[in-house]
Design a protein around this motif. Sequence first.
Motif: not given
Length: 444
Positions: A56-68, A74-82
């Motif tokens: 899920n690539q959010h409009s805020s620039g953050h990316v949410y996904f899972s690693l399986k 495993l729930s994962c977050t990739l915040f906008r700077p990264a």
Amino acid sequence: MNPAGAAGLPTGDATDGASSIPALSVSEFNLRVRDRLQSDLGLRDIWVEGEIANLNQHSSGHVYFSLKDAQSTLSCTLFRPAAQRHKHLRLQNGAKLLAQGTVSVYAPRGQYQFNVVRLVAAGEGELRLKIEELRRRLEMEGLFQAKRKRALPELPLTLGVATASTGAAIQDIIRVARTRFPTLNILLAPCIVQGDGAEDSIVAAIEALQTPALGVDLIIAGRGGGSFEDLLAFNSEKVARAFAGCQIPIISAVGHEIDHPISDLAADAFAATPSAAVERAIPELEALLDQLEDLPLRMKVALRNRRRNGQDRLNRLLQSRIFRQPQSMLADRMQSLDLAARDLRDGMSTLLRDRREKLQPFQLLPAYCGRMLQNQSKRLSIAAERLQNFSPLATLQRGYAVVRNERQLVIRSARQAQPGERLEILLAEGRLAVHVAESQIVDA
């Protein structure tokens, strides 16, 4: 039996019992769990490998996904700077990745998650470790030391370029160079910049541009960006040593967004893109011409200022006392010398007087010593006379003799000598050797 009592819970009114139990709110509990997880060093900066799901690539620039994997998610977050640093990666469901990050808890939902700070494609991690090992080895060898790097020429007239002949990099270099300095001579040594044979091709191109007959003043070697795999040639030891050993100043211009390839560290300078390398190394002709036009005026102003400063200094010298009355400088020195001589003379006189006063008590010392010497001489004469009286030689001079046997023992009695024994008689002058004819004791 009261089940509540058996379980150790308070009995009586339910409301009264609940109010006496020390309890955490849900928010407090989640925050405590989050703090405990984040303080665990074993859950910080760790790598996790898995397959992307629920991207899920959010409009805020953050990316949410899972690693399986086959058993867990495993729930994962990739915040906008990264996320901005990883735009070169094509994130999609089903892609296998290596993720580096730290475990945390999203307190509003009480859900733990993995905050990702770095992503690499599966299979890329091993290559990165090898590249990092090569980087450390070359750094320990001193290949990246600043003292080995040379300054770029201020006005290169011939630019050598080592890159692909059909890529965007050469087009950008030519466009920017012609815009900045239209008469610049550009020599291209075409080479393969990725894939099989790229390393040898890049090294050969750099070596070809060092041919003295070409008169190359500066080399730009690189390419126009690409994925991690595309840039592998510029992370090789062979290419790094070609950059470091180049006899002409060289710029590494490999388009990259996150990591610096090893060629950047080995070169004399580096730029993020080929066009940026040209902007760094090639001056603008119009700016140079403007400077040349300004030079006569600047030189005129500088010479006028220097003449004025020199004239002011000369005027100050002409008005100075030393220039107008140079003898005054000598007079001052002579007066200082006279004063110093007077002070020295007075000081020596005072010192001599003080020493004489201190020596005054010792003026009678010679007479005293003379009397002492005379008395000691008299005592010595008396002692010598007394010693002479007790001397065996004096006794012999009076007519006495000393008799000794063959063992050099003095004979004091006739009993000490036997008939026929040889004796020695010592006189005042000389000695006699005799044999005993008779030994006799005479009574007094």
